[in-house]
Enzyme design. Structure first.
Site, mmCIF file in Angstrom:
data_model
loop_
_atom_site.group_PDB
_atom_site.id
_atom_site.type_symbol
_atom_site.label_atom_id
_atom_site.label_comp_id
_atom_site.label_asym_id
_atom_site.label_seq_id
_atom_site.Cartn_x
_atom_site.Cartn_y
_atom_site.Cartn_z
ATOM 1 N N PRO A 87 0.806 -1.224 0.000
ATOM 2 C CA PRO A 87 0.000 0.000 0.000
ATOM 3 C C PRO A 87 0.833 1.266 0.000
ATOM 4 O O PRO A 87 1.820 1.394 0.746
ATOM 5 C CB PRO A 87 -0.824 -0.135 1.295
ATOM 6 C CG PRO A 87 -0.978 -1.611 1.457
ATOM 7 C CD PRO A 87 0.341 -2.189 1.008
ATOM 8 N N CYS A 88 0.397 2.207 -0.855
ATOM 9 C CA CYS A 88 1.189 3.420 -1.083
ATOM 10 C C CYS A 88 0.663 4.622 -0.323
ATOM 11 O O CYS A 88 1.268 5.692 -0.365
ATOM 12 C CB CYS A 88 1.198 3.749 -2.584
ATOM 13 S SG CYS A 88 -0.443 4.105 -3.272
#
Length: 371
Positions: A87-88
């Site tokens: 996840p960014c």
């Protein structure tokens, strides 16, 4: 005829952009890529992945819906290849670059756990360009260090900042892709040169009009625009947004301080790659057609993400919008995996040096013990 077989696993699999690109690359390079398992926390995303990956062996048992924090990683079936687009959120400007101090930043560590437990021959990790600057650069250094030291042999790392419009994707999307090769292997990964993909049309016009689209396509429902939004868009020219539109009347301008460069109510420019597709919605963030005064549909965004038109997304319109926006572009993933598989096979192709350097594997020393 295939001469290599790789069992393939994924964490944070999303709707399958990375997997689709990997399987397409395998088919074109003579590699047998066998789906073993995939995990994501979102139920609709898992349903989309399963529907489209069944042809590669995905089943209701191997597509695991659930929080990665509760996943029994060590009990998963053994794999030879691994992908994870961790996840960014906390590594982007939207997440204010919280990095490892945020809720999602530490989730990369579950990818490290897979490497420790299963020691695949190679892996591919993906994240936003902001990863390299989060926590004043400390987050990127820490992540690379842990990946390089994972498992008995460690991993040689080839991190590179890709601009996917240079690799056949009709979208300016800059992402860090980290390719890791287990330290006991005798080959190196070579970053594919953009010159390989010169000549592939990457304009928004070509993406949305070749072949022509029609209203009956999958996930191609139009969103109704309010009269005020339509009026505002009528004054915004292709490539402009609500803040730099030359002809926008004062009464239609947005009362937001400090915003001078923005993608809010921004129209695509038909002769240029699209700006970055995101999972955002509302407040003028949907992406807008260059000619028609409306937001793009999910199918149009999926084309910008290079998903084939028969790739069906499951869920509500909002759910599908998020899935499409957070996916890895299929053609971008395919470019990286094609280079990886050619590197494994010892095939020549134009390459460039990894823009973020090379990190050597840090094999576990016999005398390290429990330190």
């Amino acid at each position: 005829m295939t001469d290599r077989t790789f069992r393939f696993g994924e964490l944070f699999c999303g709707p399958g952009g990375m997997a689709k690109g990997a399987h397409d690359a395998a088919a074109s390079t003579g590699v047998d890529l066998v789906h073993k398992w995939a995990n994501d926390y979102d139920r609709d995303t898992c349903a989309t992945y399963l529907l489209n990956m069944e042809r590669y062996g995905a089943t209701t048992e191997t597509v695991i819906h659930g929080n990665v924090r509760e996943l029994e990683i060590e009990a998963l079936e053994g794999i030879d290849g691994f992908a994870f687009g961790f996840p960014c959120n906390d590594f982007s400007s939207v997440g204010e670059w919280r990095g490892l101090d945020g809720e999602y930043g530490p989730l990369y560590s579950f990818g490290v756990r897979v490497l420790e437990a299963h020691e695949p021959e190679w892996f591919v990790a993906e994240n936003v360009s902001g990863l390299q600057s989060a926590n004043e650069g400390r987050a990127f250094t820490q992540i690379l260090g842990e990946l390089a030291a994972a498992g008995e042999h460690g991993y040689d790392l080839y991190p590179h900042l890709y601009s996917f419009d240079e690799y056949g994707v009709p979208q300016r999307r800059r992402r860090i892709m980290i390719v890791g090769i287990r330290g006991d292997q005798q080959y190196e990964f070579r970053v594919p040169a953009p010159s390989i993909y010169e000549g592939i049309p990457v304009s928004a016009r070509h993406a949305l009009m070749e072949p022509p689209m029609h209203r009956g396509m999958l996930n191609h429902e139009y969103t109704r625009q309010s009269d005020r939004v339509v009026e505002r868009l009528n004054y915004i020219r292709p490539g402009e947004n609500a803040f730099n539109a030359v002809d926008l009347p004062e009464r239609l301008k947005l009362n937001v301080r400090g915003a001078t460069i923005s993608q809010i109510y921004k129209r695509l420019h038909p002769d240029q790659p699209a700006y970055t597709v995101t999972g955002s919605g509302g407040g003028g963030t949907h992406m807008y057609h260059w000619n028609e005064s409306r937001a793009l549909t999910s199918r149009e965004k999926a084309r910008l993400q290079t998903f084939p038109d028969d790739y069906e997304f499951i869920g509500s319109r909002d759910s599908v919008r998020k899935q499409v926006g957070m996916a890895v572009p299929v053609r971008g993933a395919e470019a990286v995996f094609t280079a990886l598989f050619k590197s494994i096979r010892g095939e020549a192709y134009p390459s460039v040096a990894p823009s973020l350097g090379h990190v050597a594997a840090r094999p576990r020393r016999d005398d390290r013990g429990d330190q």
